[in-house]
Structures are given as structure tokens and as C-alpha cells.
Scaffold this motif. Structure first.
Motif, PDB file in Angstrom:
ATOM      1  N   GLY A 116       0.806  -1.216   0.000  1.00  0.00           N
ATOM      2  CA  GLY A 116       0.000   0.000   0.000  1.00  0.00           C
ATOM      3  C   GLY A 116       0.836   1.262   0.000  1.00  0.00           C
ATOM      4  O   GLY A 116       0.373   2.330  -0.365  1.00  0.00           O
ATOM      5  N   ASN A 117       2.106   1.138   0.398  1.00  0.00           N
ATOM      6  CA  ASN A 117       2.923   2.342   0.506  1.00  0.00           C
ATOM      7  C   ASN A 117       3.484   2.715  -0.864  1.00  0.00           C
ATOM      8  O   ASN A 117       4.589   2.338  -1.218  1.00  0.00           O
ATOM      9  CB  ASN A 117       4.068   2.048   1.481  1.00  0.00           C
ATOM     10  CG  ASN A 117       4.725   3.330   1.927  1.00  0.00           C
ATOM     11  OD1 ASN A 117       4.564   4.351   1.268  1.00  0.00           O
ATOM     12  ND2 ASN A 117       5.436   3.289   3.015  1.00  0.00           N
ATOM     13  N   CYS A 141      13.407   1.602   1.564  1.00  0.00           N
ATOM     14  CA  CYS A 141      13.535   1.090   2.934  1.00  0.00           C
ATOM     15  C   CYS A 141      12.404   0.150   3.309  1.00  0.00           C
ATOM     16  O   CYS A 141      12.119  -0.022   4.499  1.00  0.00           O
ATOM     17  CB  CYS A 141      13.601   2.259   3.913  1.00  0.00           C
ATOM     18  SG  CYS A 141      12.140   3.315   3.817  1.00  0.00           S
ATOM     19  N   SER A 142      11.734  -0.454   2.307  1.00  0.00           N
ATOM     20  CA  SER A 142      10.576  -1.342   2.540  1.00  0.00           C
ATOM     21  C   SER A 142       9.557  -0.656   3.441  1.00  0.00           C
ATOM     22  O   SER A 142       8.894  -1.303   4.253  1.00  0.00           O
ATOM     23  CB  SER A 142      10.999  -2.654   3.203  1.00  0.00           C
ATOM     24  OG  SER A 142      12.108  -3.192   2.558  1.00  0.00           O
ATOM     25  N   GLY A 143       9.470   0.664   3.342  1.00  0.00           N
ATOM     26  CA  GLY A 143       8.498   1.402   4.130  1.00  0.00           C
ATOM     27  C   GLY A 143       8.892   1.567   5.598  1.00  0.00           C
ATOM     28  O   GLY A 143       8.163   2.172   6.371  1.00  0.00           O
ATOM     29  N   GLU A 201      13.284   3.450   9.758  1.00  0.00           N
ATOM     30  CA  GLU A 201      14.482   3.289  10.606  1.00  0.00           C
ATOM     31  C   GLU A 201      15.455   2.274  10.002  1.00  0.00           C
ATOM     32  O   GLU A 201      16.486   1.984  10.600  1.00  0.00           O
ATOM     33  CB  GLU A 201      14.059   2.787  12.009  1.00  0.00           C
ATOM     34  CG  GLU A 201      12.918   3.580  12.625  1.00  0.00           C
ATOM     35  CD  GLU A 201      13.382   4.495  13.755  1.00  0.00           C
ATOM     36  OE1 GLU A 201      14.460   4.216  14.298  1.00  0.00           O
ATOM     37  OE2 GLU A 201      12.672   5.468  14.088  1.00  0.00           O
ATOM     38  N   ARG A 202      15.108   1.695   8.876  1.00  0.00           N
ATOM     39  CA  ARG A 202      15.953   0.642   8.289  1.00  0.00           C
ATOM     40  C   ARG A 202      17.312   1.209   7.878  1.00  0.00           C
ATOM     41  O   ARG A 202      17.393   2.316   7.363  1.00  0.00           O
ATOM     42  CB  ARG A 202      15.250   0.053   7.066  1.00  0.00           C
ATOM     43  CG  ARG A 202      16.000  -1.111   6.432  1.00  0.00           C
ATOM     44  CD  ARG A 202      15.212  -1.710   5.290  1.00  0.00           C
ATOM     45  NE  ARG A 202      13.981  -2.358   5.741  1.00  0.00           N
ATOM     46  CZ  ARG A 202      13.940  -3.594   6.229  1.00  0.00           C
ATOM     47  NH1 ARG A 202      15.043  -4.307   6.339  1.00  0.00           N
ATOM     48  NH2 ARG A 202      12.783  -4.108   6.608  1.00  0.00           N
ATOM     49  N   ILE A 203      18.351   0.412   8.097  1.00  0.00           N
ATOM     50  CA  ILE A 203      19.704   0.897   7.771  1.00  0.00           C
ATOM     51  C   ILE A 203      19.931   0.913   6.259  1.00  0.00           C
ATOM     52  O   ILE A 203      19.610  -0.052   5.562  1.00  0.00           O
ATOM     53  CB  ILE A 203      20.762  -0.003   8.454  1.00  0.00           C
ATOM     54  CG1 ILE A 203      20.568   0.115   9.965  1.00  0.00           C
ATOM     55  CG2 ILE A 203      22.166   0.339   7.974  1.00  0.00           C
ATOM     56  CD1 ILE A 203      21.755   0.349  10.799  1.00  0.00           C
ATOM     57  N   PHE A 229      16.146   6.492   6.423  1.00  0.00           N
ATOM     58  CA  PHE A 229      15.254   7.435   5.774  1.00  0.00           C
ATOM     59  C   PHE A 229      14.780   8.486   6.774  1.00  0.00           C
ATOM     60  O   PHE A 229      14.533   9.636   6.428  1.00  0.00           O
ATOM     61  CB  PHE A 229      14.053   6.724   5.135  1.00  0.00           C
ATOM     62  CG  PHE A 229      13.127   7.676   4.454  1.00  0.00           C
ATOM     63  CD1 PHE A 229      13.572   8.480   3.408  1.00  0.00           C
ATOM     64  CD2 PHE A 229      11.814   7.840   4.879  1.00  0.00           C
ATOM     65  CE1 PHE A 229      12.729   9.401   2.791  1.00  0.00           C
ATOM     66  CE2 PHE A 229      10.969   8.760   4.276  1.00  0.00           C
ATOM     67  CZ  PHE A 229      11.430   9.534   3.232  1.00  0.00           C
ATOM     68  N   LYS A 230      14.725   8.077   8.042  1.00  0.00           N
ATOM     69  CA  LYS A 230      14.315   9.021   9.083  1.00  0.00           C
ATOM     70  C   LYS A 230      15.273  10.226   9.093  1.00  0.00           C
ATOM     71  O   LYS A 230      14.847  11.382   9.183  1.00  0.00           O
ATOM     72  CB  LYS A 230      14.341   8.309  10.444  1.00  0.00           C
ATOM     73  CG  LYS A 230      13.651   9.088  11.537  1.00  0.00           C
ATOM     74  CD  LYS A 230      13.644   8.310  12.845  1.00  0.00           C
ATOM     75  CE  LYS A 230      13.129   9.204  13.968  1.00  0.00           C
ATOM     76  NZ  LYS A 230      13.257   8.550  15.270  1.00  0.00           N
TER      77      LYS A 230
END
Length: 553
Positions: A149-150, A215-217, A220-222, A246-247
Motif C-alpha cells: 500500500g505504501n 527502505c521497505s516502508g 528506521e531501516r539501515i 530514511f528518518k
């Protein structure tokens, strides 16, 4: 006609055909053998999809110079229909550096599979077959990810300053790679920038990627980012790396810059006073909200459907039964079949069901001058016909009154609809999108003007569908359909977006009208969405207008 509506609705996803999902595919190859022992290959992969027994190019990767194990950064986004077998073909080419086209390229191997196979395995590896279907040493790996959905996209602009100089006689030639670190610690290439030559303070081009891909939505993913010094032999020198999320990148949304130190771990250990190998800067981060075709339609966007019919002499005298314009007492000719198949679907999205219909290439009464954009009902002030049936009747009535002539010029009619579309464009609202259906039997005579007109129209809310009727050679038409490279105007200006779909009717002679409509209209929803999204125009909310239209039949 209800079966036409059914399949049309399915092809446009109106009744939410079971599981219409978008899938992102990525490609890597291994062990490409050198056909030329002196230099490494410059690989590029072309992806084709089977449609009615023919392989049509969907897209192609970038070319990577001097590389035997390329990982391409190009992402292919395809619609996945659970209920259809979607056959794909991957062809690996070595593009000689002097020429970027496919004509002089060597095919190093190919493989076929279905989209279903790739989706079910997530990571699909297969040997590439050489000519004669012999297995070579090289293989291809295709990775699939479903777009959930993202659907938002991000636009990122990176630059760097004071990067380490790795070159002896000149400055480094830096490029940046961004990898997403997956849950199982594997890394997935998200984007590779272009190389900026001879510059320790490069500014890389802005690029777009889906949030899913980045970042697969998960904000916080590295993300592992690596800067390299490009080398023509393919052995690039490592400059440094850094980690981001991404944050962190989102902080660059309100005009602030985000910076990371680019670190070379070896130097950090060896050199006492080592600080960094340069600074990488994110100058801008924009989130682009993606809206779907249905969002726009349900928000009150009308599809304005216009028909243009070829009345040139090459069609043959309409009184003769061999003519493409011959009106059979029992069965419609190809012009009528194509008109009804496509028109029946488009009329669902047009609330007043009034369609302008034009003719071109005929001498028309009263003074029998040649016209390339006359109203088929001969009412220049109001060329609209009531429903597709009205267009059919106006067509049949006008045939005995005109004289088929020539040449086959279609630029005037494209310009005519473009004038309507450019008025609409100034409203800055998603209210009207124009589709021009051109039915023609042959080779266009005003190709340069037509290319010019299409490039102009690609900036407007409009799409052009050309159906080739009869058995002429339609090679020129294929060129207008930007699938095999980018269409340019005679001055060299490229189309802003691909708005032309060309289909020869003969491919569908024995298929259902629905199959023709599906093939012709398949690209329209994306063209509508691309236009409004690129202009940042949001759908109007359904509550903002009173809907008198129902989608059921």
C-alpha cells in the motif's frame, strides 16, 4: 456487449480484478563471457513481455561499462495479474561503446520465464541461453518485490565535498551507491548515481525511488551508502562509506541539508589523524504522494474521448467490397470494430457520452477541398456525436458524401485535441483527460510534424491511441510508440512522457473485441496517473462533487 465491459473493467482494475498488484523487478547477471578477449563487455538487459504471440519491449536497464558480473540499478515496475500467464523474456546485450543502440549490439544470451515464477520465488536465477539454445556460463538473477500500500515515491538530491583523490594524474571520478540492508542482513542495491568526472565536490542528479524500494516502508531501516572512484576497466576504487536511515533523510525536507562523514575503515585503523574521506550531503528530500487511476476517476476526472478516422484513397472505394470502408450489410468493417471495442470502454468514464468525431484525408462538400480535421457529422461548430452509436451513424452517413483522397496527415488532428487539452491544463485540477483514438490504414505522410505534435502533447493531459487497420506496413507507427527508445521531435526535444500506444488491428482479427480494447487501453491508467502526479495535482475528493455516475452495469 456486456463481456466487453467486464474485461474492460478488469483491465482497468475497476471491479478490482483479483489481485492486481504492482511488482518491482531488479536484475543482476553473473559470469558474462568475454566475446572479445581484449575488453570486458558493456552489458545491458532488455525485458520483453509477450502479447498476442509477439514479444514487445517493456523497458531496458542502463549500460554498465566493463563488467562481467553487473548488478543493474534500474527498477522495472510491472502490473501483476494473478489470473493471467504473463510471459517475460530477458535478453542480455553487449553494447559497443561507440554506439548505444541495439542494432549493433551483440546478444550474449536470453531466457524466458513467467512473472508468476519470479513472484513466487522472490529471487529467481536461470542460465542464459545462447543462440541455438545452448547453455552458456552466464546466468541472470531477477528479484521481485511487491509494492504494498505504501506507493509513495521519494526524490533525493545528493552532493559531496572534499572527497579523497584516488587518481594519479587527475581528480577522482565519484559515484554513489545506496543499498538497503534487509532483515536477513543481505543488501539490495537501491540506486547508483551517474559518475561525475574529475571532481572531488560532485553534485549528482536528483533521482526518484519508491519508498518501498528504499527502505521497505521502514523509516528506521539501515541504508548503506558507498562512494567509489570510477575506473574505465571496471575496477572501481573505494573512497568511503556511511550508514543512513530514511528518518535522517527526511530532515532535508524543509530546506535543511543533512550530512554524513564518508569513512574508509582501513584508513581509520592505519592513519592517526584520519578524520574522513569527504562529506556526503543530502540537499533535498521530497516525498511524492502517488494516487491511483481510480482515485482520479472517483474524484470526478472525466475521460474526454475523441475519434479520428482515416478517409484517404488508399482505403479503397467504399462502394467496392474490398475497401476497408465498405459497409457490409451483416458485419462491421475493421474501422467500426476497432471504434466500438475501444469506444465502448472509454464511454464509461465520460459522463455526457458525447464524442467529437473527425475525419482526415478526404475532399469534403460543399467545395471538395482536402481536409485533415473535418467533423464527421459536417457540423464544425459541434462535432460531437451522441454515444458510440452516434459516431457509427455519422461515419456511415458521411461515407457517400465525401471523396477519399490524401495525403495521410495526422498532425492537424493531434494539434486540434491538444488545443482543448491545453485549456484544461490551466485549471490545475484533475477534471478532464483527453484520449484521441486515431484509426488509420497506413503510412503517415507528415511524420516530422506528427513527432513535433506528440512531443508538445506529452506536456498536456492527453494520450494518443493509434489503431492500424488493414495490412499496410506499419513500421513507422511503431516508432511513434516510444517503447523502443525515446521519441524525439525533429529538433531533438524528447517526449516528456510516453503518450502514444500503437496497435495493428490484424493482431486481433481472431481475438475478442475485449482483447483489442485491453491491449490498447492497458497503458492509459498509468498515463493519467503519471500526468497528474508529475504535476502534483491531487484527485478531487468524491465529496466535492455529486456523483451521478454509477460503475455497475
Amino acid at each position: 456487449m456486456s463481456d466487453i465491459y467486464e474485461s474492460a473493467a478488469n483491465s482497468l482494475g475497476l471491479f478490482n480484478s483479483p489481485c492486481l498488484t504492482k511488482v518491482e523487478l531488479r536484475v543482476a547477471c553473473k559470469g558474462i563471457s568475454d566475446r572479445d578477449a581484449l575488453s570486458k563487455p558493456d552489458p545491458c538487459v532488455v525485458i520483453k513481455m509477450q502479447s498476442h504471440g509477439q514479444w514487445l519491449e517493456v523497458d531496458r536497464t542502463e549500460v554498465i561499462r566493463s563488467c562481467i558480473n553487473p548488478t543493474f540499478s534500474k527498477v522495472f515496475t510491472l502490473d501483476f495479474y494473478f489470473e493471467e500467464v504473463q510471459r517475460l523474456r530477458y535478453e542480455l546485450y553487449d553494447i559497443s561503446s561507440s554506439h548505444n543502440g541495439m542494432r549493433e549490439a551483440d546478444c550474449l544470451g536470453a531466457t524466458e520465464c513467467t512473472l508468476g515464477q519470479i513472484v513466487s520465488q522472490r529471487k529467481f536465477t536461470k542460465a542464459l541461453l545462447k543462440q541455438g539454445n545452448t547453455v552458456g556460463k552466464s546466468s541472470i538473477t531477477i528479484t521481485a518485490e511487491e509494492l504494498t500500500g505504501n506507493n509513495d515515491y521519494v526524490e533525493l538530491s545528493f552532493s559531496a565535498r572534499k572527497l579523497d583523490d584516488k587518481d594519479f594524474f587527475s581528480k577522482s571520478d565519484p559515484f554513489l551507491e545506496i543499498y538497503r540492508v534487509n532483515d536477513d542482513n543481505t543488501q539490495q542495491l537501491v540506486h547508483r548515481t551517474e559518475t561525475v568526472m574529475n571532481n572531488l565536490n560532485p553534485i549528482w542528479k536528483t533521482f526518484k525511488t519508491s519508498l518501498n524500494s528504499l527502505c521497505s516502508g521502514d523509516h528506521e531501516r539501515i541504508l548503506k551508502c558507498t562512494v567509489w572512484d570510477w575506473d574505465s576497466n571496471g575496477k572501481h576504487d573505494f573512497i568511503g562509506e556511511f550508514q543512513a536511515t530514511f528518518k535522517e533523510m527526511r530532515s532535508a525536507m524543509d530546506g535543511r541539508q543533512v550530512q554524513w562523514e564518508c569513512i574508509n575503515p582501513k584508513y581509520k585503523v592505519k592513519k592517526k589523524n584520519y578524520k574522513n574521506s569527504g562529506i556526503v550531503i543530502l540537499n533535498q528530500c521530497k516525498i511524492i504522494k502517488m494516487h491511483s487511476f481510480l482515485d482520479y476517476i472517483m474524484g470526478g476526472c472525466q475521460i474526454q474521448f475523441t475519434v479520428a478516422i482515416d478517409f484517404t484513397a488508399s482505403n479503397g472505394d467504399p462502394r467496392n467490397s474490398c475497401s476497408l470502408h465498405y459497409i457490409h450489410p451483416y458485419q462491421p468493417n475493421e474501422y467500426l470494430k476497432a471504434l466500438v471495442a475501444v469506444g465502448e470502454i472509454c464511454q464509461d468514464y465520460d459522463s455526457d457520452k458525447m464524442f467529437p468525431a473527425f475525419g482526415f484525408g478526404a475532399r469534403i462538400p460543399p467545395d471538395f477541398k482536402v481536409s485533415h480535421d473535418f467533423a464527421v457529422n459536417f457540423n464544425e461548430d459541434n462535432p460531437e456525436c451522441a454515444g458510440i452509436q452516434g459516431v457509427v451513424e455519422a461515419y456511415q452517413n458521411c461515407l457517400p458524401k465525401i471523396q477519399l483522397y490524401g495525403p495521410t496527415n495526422i498532425a492537424p488532428i493531434i494539434q486540434k485535441v491538444a488545443n482543448f487539452a491545453s485549456e484544461e491544463m490551466h485549471t490545475k485540477e484533475a477534471m478532464q483527460y483527453f484520449i484521441l483514438l486515431i484509426l488509420t490504414d497506413g503510412v503517415i505522410t507528415d511524420m516530422a510534424d506528427t513527432r513535433e505534435a506528440i512531443v508538445h502533447a506529452s506536456h498536456l493531459p492527453m494520450s494518443v491511441i493509434i489503431v492500424g487497420v488493414g495490412n499496410a506496413d506499419f513500421t513507422d507507427m511503431e516508432m511513434l510508440d516510444g517503447d523502443d527508445g525515446i521519441l524525439r521531435s525533429p529538433k531533438g526535444e524528447p517526449v516528456l512522457r510516453d503518450i502514444v500506444q500503437f496497435v495493428p488491428f490484424r493482431n486481433f482479427k481472431h481475438a475478442s473485441p475485449a482483447a483489442l480494447a485491453k491491449s490498447v487501453l492497458a497503458e492509459v491508467p498509468n498515463q493519467v496517473v503519471d500526468y497528474y502526479n508529475s504535476k502534483g495535482i491531487k484527485p478531487k475528493c468524491p465529496s466535492e462533487y455529486e456523483s451521478s455516475r454509477t460503475f455497475g452495469h
